[in-house]
Write a protein that holds these residues in place. Structure first.
Motif, PDB file in Angstrom:
ATOM      1  N   HIS A  57       0.850  -1.196   0.000  1.00 35.76           N
ATOM      2  CA  HIS A  57       0.000   0.000   0.000  1.00 35.76           C
ATOM      3  C   HIS A  57       0.881   1.239   0.000  1.00 35.76           C
ATOM      4  O   HIS A  57       2.049   1.201   0.414  1.00 35.76           O
ATOM      5  CB  HIS A  57      -0.975   0.002   1.185  1.00 35.76           C
ATOM      6  N   GLU A  58       0.322   2.312  -0.496  1.00 34.02           N
ATOM      7  CA  GLU A  58       1.022   3.589  -0.483  1.00 34.02           C
ATOM      8  C   GLU A  58       1.173   4.058   0.964  1.00 34.02           C
ATOM      9  O   GLU A  58       0.400   3.673   1.842  1.00 34.02           O
ATOM     10  CB  GLU A  58       0.233   4.641  -1.278  1.00 34.02           C
ATOM     11  N   GLN A  59       2.153   4.900   1.191  1.00 33.84           N
ATOM     12  CA  GLN A  59       2.321   5.513   2.502  1.00 33.84           C
ATOM     13  C   GLN A  59       1.096   6.391   2.763  1.00 33.84           C
ATOM     14  O   GLN A  59       0.764   7.239   1.949  1.00 33.84           O
ATOM     15  CB  GLN A  59       3.599   6.381   2.513  1.00 33.84           C
ATOM     16  N   PRO A  60       0.385   6.165   3.869  1.00 32.72           N
ATOM     17  CA  PRO A  60      -0.794   7.005   4.125  1.00 32.72           C
ATOM     18  C   PRO A  60      -0.371   8.439   4.466  1.00 32.72           C
ATOM     19  O   PRO A  60       0.636   8.651   5.140  1.00 32.72           O
ATOM     20  CB  PRO A  60      -1.472   6.336   5.316  1.00 32.72           C
ATOM     21  N   TYR A  61      -1.132   9.368   3.949  1.00 30.94           N
ATOM     22  CA  TYR A  61      -0.870  10.780   4.238  1.00 30.94           C
ATOM     23  C   TYR A  61      -1.935  11.283   5.190  1.00 30.94           C
ATOM     24  O   TYR A  61      -3.131  11.213   4.905  1.00 30.94           O
ATOM     25  CB  TYR A  61      -0.877  11.599   2.951  1.00 30.94           C
ATOM     26  N   THR A  72      -0.557   9.212  13.677  1.00 28.68           N
ATOM     27  CA  THR A  72       0.268   8.422  12.764  1.00 28.68           C
ATOM     28  C   THR A  72       0.363   6.982  13.261  1.00 28.68           C
ATOM     29  O   THR A  72       0.287   6.039  12.473  1.00 28.68           O
ATOM     30  CB  THR A  72       1.673   9.043  12.638  1.00 28.68           C
ATOM     31  N   ALA A  76      -0.949   3.617  11.336  1.00 29.58           N
ATOM     32  CA  ALA A  76      -0.052   2.479  11.074  1.00 29.58           C
ATOM     33  C   ALA A  76      -0.672   1.186  11.614  1.00 29.58           C
ATOM     34  O   ALA A  76      -0.611   0.141  10.958  1.00 29.58           O
ATOM     35  CB  ALA A  76       1.315   2.725  11.697  1.00 29.58           C
ATOM     36  N   GLN A  79      -3.471   0.102   9.295  1.00 29.39           N
ATOM     37  CA  GLN A  79      -2.904  -0.484   8.079  1.00 29.39           C
ATOM     38  C   GLN A  79      -2.399  -1.904   8.341  1.00 29.39           C
ATOM     39  O   GLN A  79      -2.578  -2.802   7.531  1.00 29.39           O
ATOM     40  CB  GLN A  79      -1.752   0.375   7.533  1.00 29.39           C
ATOM     41  N   VAL A 107       5.390  -0.921   1.909  1.00 36.91           N
ATOM     42  CA  VAL A 107       4.828   0.428   1.938  1.00 36.91           C
ATOM     43  C   VAL A 107       5.608   1.291   0.974  1.00 36.91           C
ATOM     44  O   VAL A 107       6.843   1.295   0.986  1.00 36.91           O
ATOM     45  CB  VAL A 107       4.894   1.028   3.362  1.00 36.91           C
ATOM     46  N   GLY A 108       4.894   1.997   0.114  1.00 40.59           N
ATOM     47  CA  GLY A 108       5.529   2.887  -0.853  1.00 40.59           C
ATOM     48  C   GLY A 108       4.818   2.796  -2.184  1.00 40.59           C
ATOM     49  O   GLY A 108       3.686   2.317  -2.263  1.00 40.59           O
ATOM     50  N   HIS A 109       5.488   3.254  -3.228  1.00 37.85           N
ATOM     51  CA  HIS A 109       4.927   3.123  -4.571  1.00 37.85           C
ATOM     52  C   HIS A 109       4.769   1.635  -4.836  1.00 37.85           C
ATOM     53  O   HIS A 109       5.748   0.890  -4.845  1.00 37.85           O
ATOM     54  CB  HIS A 109       5.855   3.771  -5.599  1.00 37.85           C
TER      55      HIS A 109
END
Length: 160
Positions: A57-61, A72, A76, A79, A107-109
């Protein structure tokens, strides 16, 4: 030909093949289940094969007023719980099949993380579905599978 006609021919046994590992991105979709079943057959055919299942998954903003309600750390944890629930059917299927496996949350792109992890682990290949859980997401963002094919340095098998 040996230097002396009566000398025995020397040969060394072939080295044992290295264990082969396949990386399987898993989102809980029917297509992901089909790709996992295919990877299980590859691992069982390889006799010493194993599977590394990832969910990504993408890093949540977290920004704006939401920070007041969701820390935060809480995001986490949410997730992590969500990812574990996504992986649960994959874990059950691999245990039932008796195949060696590991799981991980990336986690990331998403596409880059999948391709990079396969490289890091020295995987024989990536086995993944062509359709995820959200068809609209595929249309808007482009297919994650197509992006993985672009970024990967290992063979990618796409399962419909």
């Amino acid at each position: 030909m040996s230097p002396h006609p009566d000398a025995p021919a020397l040969s060394t046994p072939a080295p044992a093949p290295a264990a082969r590992q396949w990386l399987v991105p898993f989102d809980g979709s029917d297509c992901a289940l089909r790709s996992l079943r295919h990877a299980i057959s590859l691992a069982l055919d390889a006799r010493a094969g194993s599977i590394h299942v990832v969910t990504a998954h993408e890093q949540p903003y977290i920004f704006g007023e939401i920070e007041v309600y969701v820390s935060t750390e809480k995001m986490a944890e949410m997730q992590r719980v969500h990812s574990e629930s996504l992986l649960a059917p994959a874990v059950a299927l691999m245990r039932e099949a008796g195949v060696a496996f590991t799981t991980e949350v990336l986690v990331g792109h998403i596409a880059q993380a999948i391709a990079h992890r396969a490289d890091e682990l020295g995987c024989a290949g990536i086995v993944m579905g062509t359709r995820g859980k959200t068809a609209i997401g595929n249309l808007i963002l482009g297919s994650v599978a197509n992006q993985v094919v672009h970024f990967a340095n290992v063979p990618v098998t796409l399962i419909k």
